[in-house]
Design an enzyme around this catalytic site. Sequence first.
Site, mmCIF file in Angstrom:
data_model
loop_
_atom_site.group_PDB
_atom_site.id
_atom_site.type_symbol
_atom_site.label_atom_id
_atom_site.label_comp_id
_atom_site.label_asym_id
_atom_site.label_seq_id
_atom_site.Cartn_x
_atom_site.Cartn_y
_atom_site.Cartn_z
ATOM 1 N N GLN A 12 -13.663 -15.383 -7.998
ATOM 2 C CA GLN A 12 -14.180 -13.786 -8.419
ATOM 3 C C GLN A 12 -13.834 -13.030 -7.179
ATOM 4 O O GLN A 12 -13.810 -13.272 -6.187
ATOM 5 C CB GLN A 12 -15.735 -14.018 -8.579
ATOM 6 C CG GLN A 12 -16.298 -12.551 -9.013
ATOM 7 C CD GLN A 12 -17.864 -12.620 -9.441
ATOM 8 O OE1 GLN A 12 -18.365 -13.589 -9.469
ATOM 9 N NE2 GLN A 12 -18.497 -11.349 -9.513
ATOM 10 N N SER A 92 -14.416 -21.109 -5.205
ATOM 11 C CA SER A 92 -15.708 -20.790 -5.738
ATOM 12 C C SER A 92 -15.945 -20.892 -7.169
ATOM 13 O O SER A 92 -15.729 -21.889 -7.728
ATOM 14 C CB SER A 92 -15.846 -19.311 -5.335
ATOM 15 O OG SER A 92 -17.423 -18.795 -5.523
ATOM 16 N N ARG A 117 -23.980 -19.480 -15.538
ATOM 17 C CA ARG A 117 -23.603 -19.176 -14.130
ATOM 18 C C ARG A 117 -23.598 -17.689 -13.685
ATOM 19 O O ARG A 117 -24.324 -17.059 -12.766
ATOM 20 C CB ARG A 117 -22.403 -20.014 -13.467
ATOM 21 C CG ARG A 117 -22.200 -19.907 -11.985
ATOM 22 C CD ARG A 117 -20.977 -20.417 -11.564
ATOM 23 N NE ARG A 117 -20.712 -20.593 -10.084
ATOM 24 C CZ ARG A 117 -19.968 -19.734 -9.432
ATOM 25 N NH1 ARG A 117 -19.561 -18.821 -10.030
ATOM 26 N NH2 ARG A 117 -19.659 -20.290 -7.989
ATOM 27 N N HIS A 200 -23.109 -17.860 -2.583
ATOM 28 C CA HIS A 200 -23.023 -18.868 -1.583
ATOM 29 C C HIS A 200 -23.942 -18.852 -0.266
ATOM 30 O O HIS A 200 -23.566 -18.892 0.891
ATOM 31 C CB HIS A 200 -21.582 -19.098 -0.989
ATOM 32 C CG HIS A 200 -20.682 -19.155 -2.086
ATOM 33 N ND1 HIS A 200 -20.448 -20.684 -2.768
ATOM 34 C CD2 HIS A 200 -19.973 -18.425 -2.896
ATOM 35 C CE1 HIS A 200 -19.699 -20.409 -3.683
ATOM 36 N NE2 HIS A 200 -19.122 -19.369 -3.863
#
Length: 307
Positions: A12, A92, A117, A200
């Site tokens: 992203q 990611s 997600r 994260h």
Amino acid sequence: MREGPAFLFPGQGSQRPGMGRDVYERWEAARAVFDEVSQAAGFDVAAACFEESGQTLESTAAVQPAMLAVELGCAAVLDEAGVEPAAAAGHSLGEFAAWTVCGAMTRADVASLVALRGRAMEEAAQRRPGAMAAILGLEHADVEAVCADASGAGVVVLANFNCPGQVVISGDRAAVQEAIRLAARRGGKARALPVAGAFHSPLMAPAAERFAEALGEVKVFDPAPPAAANATGDWVRSAAEVRAAAAAQMTSPVLWENCVGRLLDQGIRRFYEVGPGNVLAGLMRRIEPGAEVIPAGDDESLRRITG
């Protein structure tokens, strides 16, 4: 490990308005992927990608399935032409495309997981707003010390180890701003990232819990070829290792330097960046300048690769 290039999938932040349109219009294999991801996500992913304003792609819940559709659409074109990776890694969000091309999960299951997600991460960010910033020009240990010193203002952690001289931090907005200030005092520079939350980092724990429940319902297979995992920075070669890495990913730092290092250790020097943009090519120049990263995220580049 088979000979050939490795596939790298961006995360992203690499999205752009109109991404994937030329691939969708030319390649039937890509259109089938877009349709499958749209069904799993519950909205028209192609329309979101092709929207000129890019407003829909500002939503985490929308952009994650959209990025997945573009990446897997491009990968499907390569696969149809017989272009297979020797290994794969994704940054990611891109890691889920890597799991797919390595056969660790089905495309339908990955599409459903990524749709969940995106929604879960967006909701977690709304409940507890956060921020991310790239810190440039400091050693990893210096950034770690900066985060420790800024922790009185809230949670702030190292989130992405992207390349030498670039570490991304993530956490509560006030703590990230304090870390930016402290990094400047050490001679570092900072660039705020246009993301909706503290990805994260521990702030994503509620989203990670929801994701882990869904992951538990999905069949996972041993990856072949192998993939390098963000959470460990090492190879994952079994279904159990894939499941553990996927579950840990949302709250763990992205050990991208290590992932690329595993690929380089195998003698791989040719890579395809499968998806929009060239962010990973830029990181590779800092990690291993002698490696070749070939774009594979639009019609022109795919036609050049597939002949």
